[in-house]
Motif scaffolding. Sequence first.
Motif, mmCIF file in Angstrom:
data_model
loop_
_atom_site.group_PDB
_atom_site.id
_atom_site.type_symbol
_atom_site.label_atom_id
_atom_site.label_comp_id
_atom_site.label_asym_id
_atom_site.label_seq_id
_atom_site.Cartn_x
_atom_site.Cartn_y
_atom_site.Cartn_z
ATOM 1 N N LEU A 11 0.953 4.489 -2.584
ATOM 2 C CA LEU A 11 0.797 5.857 -2.086
ATOM 3 C C LEU A 11 1.988 6.725 -2.491
ATOM 4 O O LEU A 11 1.810 7.889 -2.873
ATOM 5 N N LEU A 31 -3.588 -0.378 -1.802
ATOM 6 C CA LEU A 31 -4.220 0.928 -1.658
ATOM 7 C C LEU A 31 -5.432 0.937 -2.581
ATOM 8 O O LEU A 31 -5.312 0.638 -3.771
ATOM 9 N N CYS A 64 1.692 10.149 -4.729
ATOM 10 C CA CYS A 64 2.250 11.409 -4.212
ATOM 11 C C CYS A 64 3.524 11.831 -4.944
ATOM 12 O O CYS A 64 4.148 12.828 -4.569
ATOM 13 N N ARG A 87 0.844 -1.195 0.000
ATOM 14 C CA ARG A 87 0.000 0.000 0.000
ATOM 15 C C ARG A 87 0.880 1.246 0.000
ATOM 16 O O ARG A 87 0.580 2.230 -0.667
ATOM 17 N N SER A 88 1.990 1.206 0.722
ATOM 18 C CA SER A 88 2.862 2.386 0.802
ATOM 19 C C SER A 88 3.526 2.681 -0.543
ATOM 20 O O SER A 88 3.721 3.849 -0.892
#
Length: 146
Positions: free
Chosen positions: A7, A138, A11, A3-4
Amino acid sequence: MSRSLALDNICLRPARSWGHTEYSLNYHKEFLAKRTGLVPEDADCLKRAYDRFRFDFLFVNNDGLVAWDKGRLTDMGHADYAADGSDQRPPRPCPFSTPEEVWAFDAVEEYGLPDFNEQVAAYENQARLLRNTYPNQLCTGGYYKT
């Protein structure tokens, strides 16, 4: 899968790789069953497949929180993604005849406004459910009514 990582990609932060994104694998139930060893109806089949294929990002949306059963509606149709084509539907005729009708359209007058607090609670619940169901990915959220 991470998930990171997804993300970081969203971003625009430096990341070890681009996240693997899933859009419509859920339409291929027999394929998923073969790859996971589970029957298509098993609640864990999709989750196991997402983890097995190491997806980082799940593109998820919905048709909104209102019943689309009144007022003028458009529908672009849907291409077939399912192996058997069962999800395909043709577009509906446009309910507007002229550009002036489109510009005069007032969605609030036509459909009303949903209750704000109910809408917030429903979307928060949906986000929580997706996070709990797919902890390694995510998940997007949002509205996509065609």
